[in-house]
Design a protein around this motif. Structure first.
Motif, PDB file in Angstrom:
ATOM      1  N   VAL A 119       0.859  -1.184   0.000  1.00  0.00           N
ATOM      2  CA  VAL A 119       0.000   0.000   0.000  1.00  0.00           C
ATOM      3  C   VAL A 119       0.894   1.232   0.000  1.00  0.00           C
ATOM      4  O   VAL A 119       1.712   1.416   0.906  1.00  0.00           O
ATOM      5  CB  VAL A 119      -0.936   0.025   1.223  1.00  0.00           C
ATOM      6  N   ALA A 120       0.757   2.062  -1.030  1.00  0.00           N
ATOM      7  CA  ALA A 120       1.563   3.270  -1.153  1.00  0.00           C
ATOM      8  C   ALA A 120       1.017   4.371  -0.244  1.00  0.00           C
ATOM      9  O   ALA A 120      -0.085   4.265   0.305  1.00  0.00           O
ATOM     10  CB  ALA A 120       1.575   3.744  -2.606  1.00  0.00           C
ATOM     11  N   ASP A 122      -0.105   7.154  -1.061  1.00  0.00           N
ATOM     12  CA  ASP A 122      -1.310   7.773  -1.611  1.00  0.00           C
ATOM     13  C   ASP A 122      -2.521   6.851  -1.538  1.00  0.00           C
ATOM     14  O   ASP A 122      -3.595   7.183  -2.042  1.00  0.00           O
ATOM     15  CB  ASP A 122      -1.075   8.207  -3.061  1.00  0.00           C
ATOM     16  N   GLY A 123      -2.349   5.670  -0.931  1.00  0.00           N
ATOM     17  CA  GLY A 123      -3.462   4.748  -0.768  1.00  0.00           C
ATOM     18  C   GLY A 123      -3.592   3.711  -1.859  1.00  0.00           C
ATOM     19  O   GLY A 123      -4.402   2.785  -1.748  1.00  0.00           O
ATOM     20  N   GLN A 124      -2.793   3.832  -2.923  1.00  0.00           N
ATOM     21  CA  GLN A 124      -2.866   2.858  -4.010  1.00  0.00           C
ATOM     22  C   GLN A 124      -2.357   1.506  -3.532  1.00  0.00           C
ATOM     23  O   GLN A 124      -1.318   1.407  -2.881  1.00  0.00           O
ATOM     24  CB  GLN A 124      -2.044   3.328  -5.206  1.00  0.00           C
ATOM     25  N   SER A 125      -3.093   0.456  -3.858  1.00  0.00           N
ATOM     26  CA  SER A 125      -2.759  -0.889  -3.400  1.00  0.00           C
ATOM     27  C   SER A 125      -2.323  -1.763  -4.573  1.00  0.00           C
ATOM     28  O   SER A 125      -2.923  -1.724  -5.649  1.00  0.00           O
ATOM     29  CB  SER A 125      -3.968  -1.522  -2.701  1.00  0.00           C
ATOM     30  N   ILE A 126      -1.253  -2.534  -4.364  1.00  0.00           N
ATOM     31  CA  ILE A 126      -0.745  -3.457  -5.376  1.00  0.00           C
ATOM     32  C   ILE A 126      -0.594  -4.826  -4.728  1.00  0.00           C
ATOM     33  O   ILE A 126      -0.013  -4.950  -3.649  1.00  0.00           O
ATOM     34  CB  ILE A 126       0.622  -3.003  -5.926  1.00  0.00           C
ATOM     35  N   ILE A 127      -1.124  -5.839  -5.380  1.00  0.00           N
ATOM     36  CA  ILE A 127      -0.985  -7.195  -4.872  1.00  0.00           C
ATOM     37  C   ILE A 127      -0.352  -8.066  -5.952  1.00  0.00           C
ATOM     38  O   ILE A 127      -0.648  -7.915  -7.143  1.00  0.00           O
ATOM     39  CB  ILE A 127      -2.349  -7.781  -4.425  1.00  0.00           C
ATOM     40  N   GLY A 128       0.554  -8.924  -5.548  1.00  0.00           N
ATOM     41  CA  GLY A 128       1.221  -9.775  -6.527  1.00  0.00           C
ATOM     42  C   GLY A 128       2.055 -10.840  -5.844  1.00  0.00           C
ATOM     43  O   GLY A 128       2.136 -10.905  -4.618  1.00  0.00           O
ATOM     44  N   ARG A 129       2.657 -11.660  -6.650  1.00  0.00           N
ATOM     45  CA  ARG A 129       3.506 -12.735  -6.129  1.00  0.00           C
ATOM     46  C   ARG A 129       4.955 -12.281  -6.147  1.00  0.00           C
ATOM     47  O   ARG A 129       5.451 -11.769  -7.153  1.00  0.00           O
ATOM     48  CB  ARG A 129       3.332 -13.989  -6.985  1.00  0.00           C
ATOM     49  N   GLU A 130       5.629 -12.458  -5.027  1.00  0.00           N
ATOM     50  CA  GLU A 130       7.014 -12.014  -4.916  1.00  0.00           C
ATOM     51  C   GLU A 130       7.922 -12.797  -5.858  1.00  0.00           C
ATOM     52  O   GLU A 130       7.753 -13.998  -6.055  1.00  0.00           O
ATOM     53  CB  GLU A 130       7.522 -12.175  -3.480  1.00  0.00           C
TER      54      GLU A 130
END
Length: 233
Positions: A119-120, A122-130
């Motif tokens: 979660v940045a 600015d509230g932007q969320s990113i989900i992914g596989r490491e």
């Protein structure tokens, strides 16, 4: 509080410890056993710290400055370390594979499966596989991506020790750098070398050891960042 929920502190499973030299504390919990080259089973413990953790063999732990302490003293010292750590944020680079992953899930390396949500500010969320640094070049080749190269020679030693994955090293010989457990310690071993060039490797900082009547070639872990680039030059 999170540590208390995860572990029964003070039991044989979770032993509070303090380093007599540094004063830092850690929670000792069971770690996965490993098998030495001679087939011996090596018991280990994992020391959990506020910001990091590390595996120790029982032999190494018994010879270290770590010693058991009471739960109350441990809890107090742990909170102090947490507060100090909060004053100095840690910067870490994380690679994520994002987007529609299900169709390509099996094409990603299967030995490190961790899904992370970032979660940045600015509230932007990113989900992914490491994706580990050591796997970047292989993944780029799998998906036909350009501009992604493998780790530099001075990074290979640290990556191999941390991940346990072997990596190739372009030298006079087609070398492979791998992690090997020898005498209870993790070493960096070189395979694929020409026996006729052993003196050259030694002059570059490597050393040999005869194990089970076979000459094996190693790179000092503490000097890997300088020795491996010298071999690749």
């Amino acid at each position: 509080q999170r540590l208390v929920r995860m572990h029964e502190i003070g039991s044989l499973h979770a032993i509070p410890m303090r380093n007599a030299r540094s004063g830092k504390v850690a929670l000792s919990v069971p770690a996965r056993r490993i098998i030495a080259d001679d087939g011996a089973v090596i018991e280990r413990r994992r020391l959990l710290r506020p910001l990091k953790s590390a595996n120790w063999t029982l032999e190494a732990l018994s010879e270290s400055h770590w010693e058991e302490i009471g739960v109350t003293a441990f809890t107090s010292a742990w909170r102090v370390e947490e507060e100090e750590a909060a004053k100095s944020p840690v910067t870490e680079r994380v690679h994520l594979a994002t987007g529609l992953l299900l169709p390509v899930w099996k094409r990603l390396p299967g030995d490190h499966v961790r899904v992370t949500r970032l979660v940045a500010e600015d509230g932007q969320s990113i989900i992914g596989r490491e994706v580990l640094d050591i796997d970047l070049a292989a993944i780029a080749e799998t998906f036909g991506l350009s501009g992604v190269t493998g780790p530099a020679p001075d990074q290979i030693g640290e990556l191999v020790i941390a991940s346990g994955k072997p990596l190739g090293l372009a030298s006079h010989d087609a070398l492979t750098v791998k992690r090997s457990l020898v005498g209870g310690e993790q070493r960096l071993e070189l395979t694929g070398f020409s026996p006729d060039r052993l003196d050259w490797y030694k002059n570059k900082g490597c050393f040999t050891e005869i194990i089970r009547y076979r000459t094996r070639l190693f790179v000092p872990v503490s000097r890997a960042s300088s020795v491996l680039p010298a071999l690749a030059a």
